[in-house]
Structure formats: C-alpha cells, structure tokens
Design a protein around this motif. Structure first.
Motif, PDB file in Angstrom:
ATOM      1  N   LEU A 198       0.838  -1.209   0.000  1.00  0.00           N
ATOM      2  CA  LEU A 198       0.000   0.000   0.000  1.00  0.00           C
ATOM      3  C   LEU A 198       0.868   1.252   0.000  1.00  0.00           C
ATOM      4  CD1 LEU A 198      -2.826  -1.198   2.399  1.00  0.00           C
ATOM      5  CD2 LEU A 198      -3.036  -0.744  -0.067  1.00  0.00           C
ATOM      6  N   ARG A 199       1.970   1.215   0.760  1.00  0.00           N
ATOM      7  CA  ARG A 199       2.884   2.371   0.752  1.00  0.00           C
ATOM      8  C   ARG A 199       3.420   2.603  -0.652  1.00  0.00           C
ATOM      9  NH1 ARG A 199       5.628   1.879   6.325  1.00  0.00           N
ATOM     10  NH2 ARG A 199       4.394   3.516   7.300  1.00  0.00           N
ATOM     11  N   TRP A 200       3.844   1.517  -1.281  1.00  0.00           N
ATOM     12  CA  TRP A 200       4.396   1.614  -2.647  1.00  0.00           C
ATOM     13  C   TRP A 200       3.322   2.138  -3.613  1.00  0.00           C
ATOM     14  CZ3 TRP A 200       3.322  -2.326  -6.660  1.00  0.00           C
ATOM     15  CH2 TRP A 200       4.095  -2.165  -7.806  1.00  0.00           C
ATOM     16  N   ALA A 201       2.111   1.616  -3.490  1.00  0.00           N
ATOM     17  CA  ALA A 201       1.033   1.971  -4.419  1.00  0.00           C
ATOM     18  C   ALA A 201       0.567   3.419  -4.228  1.00  0.00           C
ATOM     19  CB  ALA A 201      -0.148   1.017  -4.242  1.00  0.00           C
ATOM     20  N   LEU A 202       0.672   3.932  -3.003  1.00  0.00           N
ATOM     21  CA  LEU A 202       0.057   5.232  -2.689  1.00  0.00           C
ATOM     22  C   LEU A 202       1.055   6.382  -2.624  1.00  0.00           C
ATOM     23  CD1 LEU A 202      -2.604   4.062  -0.064  1.00  0.00           C
ATOM     24  CD2 LEU A 202      -2.998   4.797  -2.427  1.00  0.00           C
TER      25      LEU A 202
END
Ligand code: MYA
Ligand code: JJ1
Length: 388
Positions: free
Chosen positions: A87-91
């Motif tokens: 999620l960190r990578w995606a956001l």
C-alpha cells in the motif's frame, strides 16, 4: 438506471458513437476558482480524514479496512489482501498528494470505515497525453454498504483532485459501470496446483490425476534466459527508454519519467519483482520483466488462509521472445513462493497465454475514464496500462 453515474461526466451506455465524435473532455471547461472549497457533507456521525501513510498506525488502519472489506471474487471465496508495504508503494509514487488518501471515520469512535485514493499519473489515451489521477482502493465497510456513501467518496476525491487543476481520471473495476473504454479478461497460471485445488481456486481437470496435474505445471528452478538478473538502480535510464518505446504501441498507456520508473520498478521482495536482461555481448539492457505480489485471503478454508498471487506488471520483450520472458516470469514467481500467476489479456498476452498453460478466469477488469470521451472503444490488446 445508474442514479449516480448518470449524473457524472462519463460516457453513457445510450450514446451511439457517431463517426464525427472525437476524443476530448465531457464537462465544460472549469478552473480551480470554480471548485468548492468545502468538503462534501457526510451523514451525521461521520467525518472526513486525510490518512497519513507514513504513520504505521494509520497505514495499519487502511490495511485492516481493506483486508476485511475490499474486493472479492464473484463467489466470495477470496478477498484481496494488499500488504502494508504494498500500500505504501502503491500510494506514494513521485508527486503523490496526502490529501488524495481520503478516509471516513465514525466521529464518536474514530473507527476508519471508508477509503478512496488517487495518485497522479500522465496517461496517454490515443494521441492525447492527459494529466490524470488514478483512482483506486475505494472501499466501504460491509456494515455501511448500500447507503450511497460511495458517491460521496467519489465526489469528494473529485473535488480534492480538481483543486490541483486536474480534470481527468483513470480507474479500473471488476463491475460494469457507464462506460468502459476497455474490457479485459483475467487469466491464471497454476504454480502450486495442489494448494489451488485445496482452496477451491481451481479444480482437477476431467481425466486428470493429481500426479499428472503436478507434472503438467512443473517448472524449472532457475530462469533460462542468459543475462537475466534483478533490476538495479543503475538500470533506470535504459529501462525508462525501453518502456517508453514499447508503450508507444498501445492506445492507453502511462508516460513514465525516470523518477516514476525508479519508484514503480525498484525491486522490493513481496511487493514488486523486477528483472532485466543484460546482453552478455553489449552490456545493454534489452528486456524487462516484472510482476507484483498481491495475496488474497481464502475465506473459510481451515487448511490455508492466504493465497499468494503474482500479477504481471510491465514486461518488455526486446531481444528475448515474449513467451520465453513470460516463462521466466513464471519460474521466478514460483521460486519466490507464489501459488498462481495472474495476467490480463492486455499487451501481446492473448497470443501467448495458452501455450504457457494459463487458463481463463471468471473475472473481468474494465478500464474507465472520467471526463474524457473516446471516439472508439479500445481493444484489450491495445491496453498498455497496468493498475494495481
Ligand atoms: S474498484 C474497487 C471497488 N471496491 C470494491 O469493490 C470493494 C468492495 N466493495 C465496496 O467497498 C463497496 O461495495 C463500494 C460501493 C465502495 C464499491 N466504482 O455507496 P453505495 C456505484 C465506482 O450505495 P456500496 C476501485 O477502487 C454503484 O454503481 N462506482 O454502494 C476504483 C452505484 O452508483 P449508481 C461504484 O456498495 C473506484 C453507487 O456506487 C463501484 O455501499 C473508482 C452505489 O453506492 C465501483 N467499484 O459502495 C471510483 N461499485 O447508482 C470512481 C459501485 O450510479 C472514480 N459503484 O449505479 C471516478 C473518478 C474520480 C476522480 C475525478 C478527478 C478528476
Ligand atoms: O481470481 C479470480 N478467479 C479465480 C477464482 C475463482 C473462484 C470462484 N469464483 C479463477 N480461477 C480459475 C483458475 C484456473 C487455473 C487453472 C487453469 C484454469 C483456470 O477464475 C478472478 C479473476 O479471474 N478474480 C476476481 O474475480 C477478483 C476481482 C477482479 C476484479 C478486480 C477489481 C480491481 C479493482 C481495483 O482497481
């Protein structure tokens, strides 16, 4: 009969594309000054929050909301279980806006019960490079469904994006809404057939034994292409150029800066696996292969609770034929502990999925544009954009 979508600047089902229609915005042009400066009204007892992904505690709340309430398959057997690191990578790609990580809490308890996100992206559609936001992770707690909260989330993120002078969006969904620009099909390649059968993801084919099935899907232990290795930071300039020249062949595709390629393709175990082929002769990067890890919770199975799926990301055949590159992707996904390899019939995949022993899935993925009309629908084989 779409009470909400019928009011939005999106293509509608009743529109017959005449030959005079050209690509362009649907709404009349607006400026930031026209945009409401106040958040949309929420029902009593709820409040807007901007989520801080850098905070482990807040990231955990989003992770837990999605783990329990996000997308399921048609038979409610599996539910996407994006990891916190994912999620960190995606956001948080280059240029991300914290205000576009938009949550809804219950005022009294502070419990996070809904979420929607946007990230900035330049997406080319046919001949136009659009400054867009990619919308993802729209989620409403199961107990708050069918109360028309989703339209409020969508209008609020639209407002927050419009405040940055951005007027177009791209999004994907499994469900049919007005009106897809492209419709794509999921395909699946078994890597760990025994587990897939045990959890009901796949079945033993007629006249097949388990032993024959294991043999059918067996893969070598190591990739077969000489010069294939993990992608490194020093590869970013060459990979950026390689990707750009490949994506030119597609009608909907991202335009990625070096910084974006560094973000989206830096190898990160359990999140994003990226490899290049470096020519043993010239030392040049000739091919790219990548896939991401998106596990699914197995709902109500007492033997397993997680299915580890790899999803094809950006793969560029240069010196290596695509079937060979994809076969190496299967080998690498298997050796890194994935149970299944998923791909869409986008890029040139359709031609090679069968020979690599992929089978057709029961899910579709539709691509949508907000406030952008296209003269013609885009066939899956002309889609060059992957959304997470
Ligand atoms: S796709 C993934 C969506 N998430 C899930 O499927 C997770 C599980 N489901 C849920 O959490 C809820 O069921 C959701 C709906 C939140 C999906 N995209 O509140 P409601 C329409 C768009 O009573 P609920 C992704 O993340 C539906 O047709 N609209 O319904 C991309 C109806 O409208 P209409 C959807 O079930 C999201 C209305 O919502 C979707 O409680 C892109 C009903 O609302 C859907 N997936 O909640 C969002 N599903 O009356 C659009 C249902 O017209 C972004 N609906 O039929 C647009 C661009 C915005 C930015 C623009 C900037 C310029
Ligand atoms: O994973 C999916 N389907 C699987 C499981 C089906 C379980 C019963 N419904 C499936 N399995 C068959 C595989 C088999 C392997 C051996 C060869 C023959 C085939 O078909 C589907 C995709 O097919 N996934 C979903 O439905 C999940 C939702 C997809 C929409 C995603 C929305 C994303 C939104 C955000 O951007």
């Amino acid at each position: 009969n779409y009470a909400f979508w019928g009011t939005q600047p999106v293509a509608q089902f009743n529109e017959q594309p005449g030959s005079t229609v050209t690509d362009g915005p649907i709404d009349k042009p607006k400026t930031v000054a026209d945009v409401c400066k106040e958040p949309y009204g929420l029902p009593q007892n709820f409040e807007w929050v901007t989520c801080n992904i850098d905070s482990d505690a807040e990231l955990k709340e989003i992770y837990e909301l999605l783990s329990a309430h996000y997308v399921e398959d048609d038979d409610n057997m599996f539910r996407f279980a994006y990891s916190k690191e994912f999620l960190r990578w995606a956001l948080q790609p280059p240029g991300y806006q914290q205000a576009w990580h938009c949550g809804v809490r219950v005022a009294a308890s502070g419990k996070l019960v809904a979420f929607i996100s946007g990230i900035p992206a330049t997406v080319r559609v046919n001949a136009c490079a659009l400054k867009t936001v990619e919308i993802n992770f729209l989620c409403v707690h199961k107990k708050l469904r069918h109360k028309r909260l989703a339209p409020v989330l969508i209008k609020e993120i639209t407002r927050r994006v419009n405040l940055h002078d951005i007027w177009q969006a791209v999004y994907t969904a499994g469900v049919l809404l007005p009106k897809p620009v492209a419709e794509c099909q999921y395909w699946h390649r078994s890597l760990n057939p025994k587990k897939l059968i045990a959890v009901g993801f796949s079945r033993l084919a007629p006249r097949m034994t388990m032993a024959r099935t294991l043999k059918l899907y067996k893969l070598p232990e190591a990739p077969q292409t000489p010069g294939l290795r993990q992608m490194e930071d020093r590869d970013v300039p060459q990979v950026t150029a390689l990707l750009a020249s490949y994506l030119r062949h597609y009608l909907i595709a991202p335009e990625l800066s070096e910084e974006e390629v560094r973000h989206w393709l830096a190898f990160q175990a359990d999140v994003i696996y990226s490899y290049v082929v470096e020519s043993p002769e010239t030392g040049r990067v000739t091919d790219l292969l990548s896939f991401y890890t998106l596990p699914s919770s197995v709902i109500g199975n007492d033997q397993y609770d997680l299915l580890k799926a790899a999803y094809m990301f950006y793969t560029v055949p240069g010196a290596t034929p695509l079937p060979q590159l994809m076969n190496d992707a299967l080998i690498l996904a298997h050796s890194t502990g994935h149970d299944v390899f998923n791909a869409l019939d986008i890029f040139e995949n359709e031609k090679i999925l069968k020979e690599l022993k992929f089978g057709i899935g029961d899910g579709k993925l539709r691509y949508y544009l907000f406030n952008w009309r296209v003269a013609r629908d885009i066939p899956a084989s002309k889609v060059g954009l992957v959304m997470l």
